[in-house]
Design an enzyme around this catalytic site. Sequence first.
Site, mmCIF file in Angstrom:
data_model
loop_
_atom_site.group_PDB
_atom_site.id
_atom_site.type_symbol
_atom_site.label_atom_id
_atom_site.label_comp_id
_atom_site.label_asym_id
_atom_site.label_seq_id
_atom_site.Cartn_x
_atom_site.Cartn_y
_atom_site.Cartn_z
ATOM 1 N N ARG A 1 0.832 -1.211 0.000
ATOM 2 C CA ARG A 1 0.000 0.000 0.000
ATOM 3 C C ARG A 1 0.864 1.257 0.000
ATOM 4 N NH1 ARG A 1 -1.360 3.359 3.948
ATOM 5 N NH2 ARG A 1 -0.673 1.919 5.570
ATOM 6 N N HIS B 1 4.190 1.577 -0.820
ATOM 7 C CA HIS B 1 5.345 1.728 -1.708
ATOM 8 C C HIS B 1 5.188 1.219 -3.136
ATOM 9 C CE1 HIS B 1 7.506 3.096 1.766
ATOM 10 N NE2 HIS B 1 7.184 1.995 2.422
ATOM 11 N N LYS C 1 2.497 12.280 6.357
ATOM 12 C CA LYS C 1 3.725 11.489 6.402
ATOM 13 C C LYS C 1 4.813 12.320 5.725
ATOM 14 C CE LYS C 1 5.745 7.009 5.376
ATOM 15 N NZ LYS C 1 5.572 5.690 4.743
ATOM 16 N N ARG C 2 5.967 12.459 6.383
ATOM 17 C CA ARG C 2 7.007 13.368 5.897
ATOM 18 C C ARG C 2 7.686 12.899 4.612
ATOM 19 N NH1 ARG C 2 11.210 15.230 8.329
ATOM 20 N NH2 ARG C 2 11.892 13.268 9.202
ATOM 21 N N ASN D 1 8.099 9.473 1.713
ATOM 22 C CA ASN D 1 7.685 8.158 1.237
ATOM 23 C C ASN D 1 8.258 7.935 -0.157
ATOM 24 O OD1 ASN D 1 5.969 5.750 1.847
ATOM 25 N ND2 ASN D 1 5.110 6.322 -0.138
ATOM 26 N N LYS E 1 19.904 0.681 7.159
ATOM 27 C CA LYS E 1 20.482 2.029 7.271
ATOM 28 C C LYS E 1 19.797 2.844 8.363
ATOM 29 C CE LYS E 1 23.254 2.177 3.571
ATOM 30 N NZ LYS E 1 24.681 2.182 3.763
ATOM 31 N N HIS F 1 9.281 -3.522 4.908
ATOM 32 C CA HIS F 1 9.670 -2.153 5.280
ATOM 33 C C HIS F 1 10.629 -1.592 4.233
ATOM 34 C CE1 HIS F 1 10.960 1.276 7.672
ATOM 35 N NE2 HIS F 1 12.200 0.883 7.522
#
Length: 150
Positions: A35, A37, A66-67, A69, A91, A145
Amino acid sequence: MGLEKSFILFSLLVLVLGWVQPSLGRKPSVQDFKRQHMDPDSPPNSRPTYCNQMMKRRGMTKGSCKRVNTFLHESWATVKAICSQRQMTCKTSSRNNCHKSSSTLHITDCRLKGSSKYPNCDYTTTNSQKHIIIACEGNPLVPVHFDASV
């Protein structure tokens, strides 16, 4: 009698916490990853409104903006295959379940503009070709993720 009431209340508390806790500590899922990415059907484009539309459509502007994506313009098979690459340290965390793509992928980065405030989330849209690093879990391994693009 007082001890009996305490036991009943304690049992009730344990039941409620057992019901609520899974949603609080919910692990990332493959559905969340897709959803947030995956956009395999859209080629990268320079439409300045792409990120504004996609972030809203995918539910990443509900309650807050959301800052950052990243959308991936590749097939699910291509992205999932990254999980078979050599395991590495992520990372953005100390977890050791990340994998880096062996080739560059078509991506779109969405970044919240500095002056933008909820509910009017306004994003810059940047298309590029980069390697990506994703966290994978499960058996078989699947992406859960998005960690970074490099």
